[in-house]
Design an enzyme around this catalytic site. Sequence first.
Site, PDB file in Angstrom:
ATOM      1  N   HIS A 132       4.317  30.127  -8.024  1.00  0.00           N
ATOM      2  CA  HIS A 132       2.877  29.879  -7.833  1.00  0.00           C
ATOM      3  C   HIS A 132       2.161  29.607  -9.157  1.00  0.00           C
ATOM      4  CE1 HIS A 132       2.881  31.033  -3.538  1.00  0.00           C
ATOM      5  NE2 HIS A 132       3.816  31.881  -3.903  1.00  0.00           N
ATOM      6  N   TYR A 141       4.880  42.470  -7.271  1.00  0.00           N
ATOM      7  CA  TYR A 141       3.646  41.823  -7.741  1.00  0.00           C
ATOM      8  C   TYR A 141       2.981  42.577  -8.885  1.00  0.00           C
ATOM      9  CZ  TYR A 141       3.830  38.005  -4.444  1.00  0.00           C
ATOM     10  OH  TYR A 141       4.204  36.860  -3.781  1.00  0.00           O
ATOM     11  N   ASN A 152       0.589  32.761   2.470  1.00  0.00           N
ATOM     12  CA  ASN A 152       0.914  31.344   2.283  1.00  0.00           C
ATOM     13  C   ASN A 152       0.241  30.534   3.385  1.00  0.00           C
ATOM     14  OD1 ASN A 152       2.606  31.415   0.006  1.00  0.00           O
ATOM     15  ND2 ASN A 152       4.385  31.978   1.228  1.00  0.00           N
TER      16      ASN A 152
END
Length: 489
Positions: free
Chosen positions: A55, A338, A128
């Site tokens: 990303h 993350y 997404n």
Amino acid sequence: MNKKKKLTTASGRPYFENEDSMTAGPRGPILLQDYYLHEKLAHFNRERIPERVVHAKGTGAFGTFKVTHDITQYTKAKLFSKVGNTCRVFVRFSTVGGEKGSADTERDPRGFAVKFYTEDGNWDLVGNNTPVFFIKDPKKFPDFIHTQKRDPKTNLKSPTMMWDFWSLNPESLHQVMILFSDRGTPDGYRFMNGYGSHTFSMINGKNERVWVKFHFKTLQGNKTFNNAEAELLKGKDPDYAQRDLVQAIEAKDFPKWALKIQVMTDEQAKKFRWNPFDITKVWPHGDYPLIEVGIMELNEIPLNYYADVEQSAFAPAHVVDGLGLSPDKLLQGRILAYPDAHRYRLGANYEQIPVNRPVHPVSNYQRDGFMNVEGNGADNPNYFPNSFDNIVTDKNYKEPSMKLDSDIADYYDRNEKDDDHFTQPGDLFRKVMNEKEKANTISNIIGAMSGITGPEKDNIIHRQLSHFYKADKELAMNIAKGLKFNFKP
Ligand code: NDP
């Protein structure tokens, strides 16, 4: 904006010029004591932080979310406590596999990450534009992403690596079908849906938990490019999606999405035909209808891209009271991965960066670390328990338990039912796609599989065609025909 400001050094000293270094004589050499020169060059050398491994190319905007329907029977989250409640949001859209300078119209899933700045802390829905994903276990993620990046020797993108991996992982078939439909090349970011993708949970005022899927439905309508249009734009306007979003918002044509949920009780989950926590599967709308929740509008482009978009950091772990996680394996992996990525990229105090900062004060015992700019807890105690401070733990925020009745093991020989990778991609092809969409999907797949080369070429193609065949015979045979491949199922 136009008010004149004095040029200063980073330490605030007003400085008298910005172009000529201090020299011994008009022709040089330059003196070591020209501190302002060093500061300028040294800071320039440090302008880049690591780009996101995935990303990397993205854009973002602030906006508002407004609750339009009552879902308090499912959740006690303060945001949803009243119809009409509003909350500021920040959304980052992105492509996945390309580098920071790659083209916006690449065939790729699109990231759709939403940060709700709620009064109970930040809620990040990091999804997404697809409701499913290629893999369902986080242990496969680095391998999968390596196949989407560059070949270790040639440094080129490699269709062989991609189809090798996909053909060896049939669970990817559903996402592969979506990726190679024209929804794999959306027209910018405004004309696509967003999905939380994972199964999450909601907890109501009676502390009852239900399982939930989140859907953001575009109110602009779905618009896609066909392969030829997307290919052309890669060269003509590689920043197409960035430009489209900025221009629309600057023209006050604010894009909007309707947030909807699907809800499943624990009893329904136990009887569901598939594993409800498997991210390669959807919950059919006929059985689990979409329930309206609210409207999200994006209406503000950040004043500074780096400050707010590049430094934005989302984490699926960030749910708030009334919302919860689930046993979804990929979600569990992302809970770890993350924040770990953000600590590497932005530092341990990344949540102090304004775009990531919650709207209400943070009180805890974490201290110090690089770039600690929020006062570091001032003179409050930095240990717990203590006799001095006024931080309380509120038991009302405790989540209800989740029942587990399993043995801890490596379930590498998963049960058969979980391994139906074919029904849903087949349904997508047969029931959802019209003739044109079917034809484009087939032709997009043929184009991409034509890039497979090397000694394993025939094995890879055969393996992948076998998966397509199990989803839909017509699909597989048409792809085989296009590839001029003698496929014997
Ligand atoms: P429905 O007919 O109720 O819904 C079909 C869904 O597919 C719609 O949400 C539609 O989005 C979406 N869609 C249309 N074309 C594509 C495409 N090329 N790629 C991805 N999504 C697309 O069907 P069911 O719920 O019974 O599911 C049938 C199949 O639809 C599933 O197997 C799955 O592949 C796909 N799907 C299902 C979703 C779900 O949550 N149930 C979500 C998305 C896809 P829109 O309404 O915005 O046009």
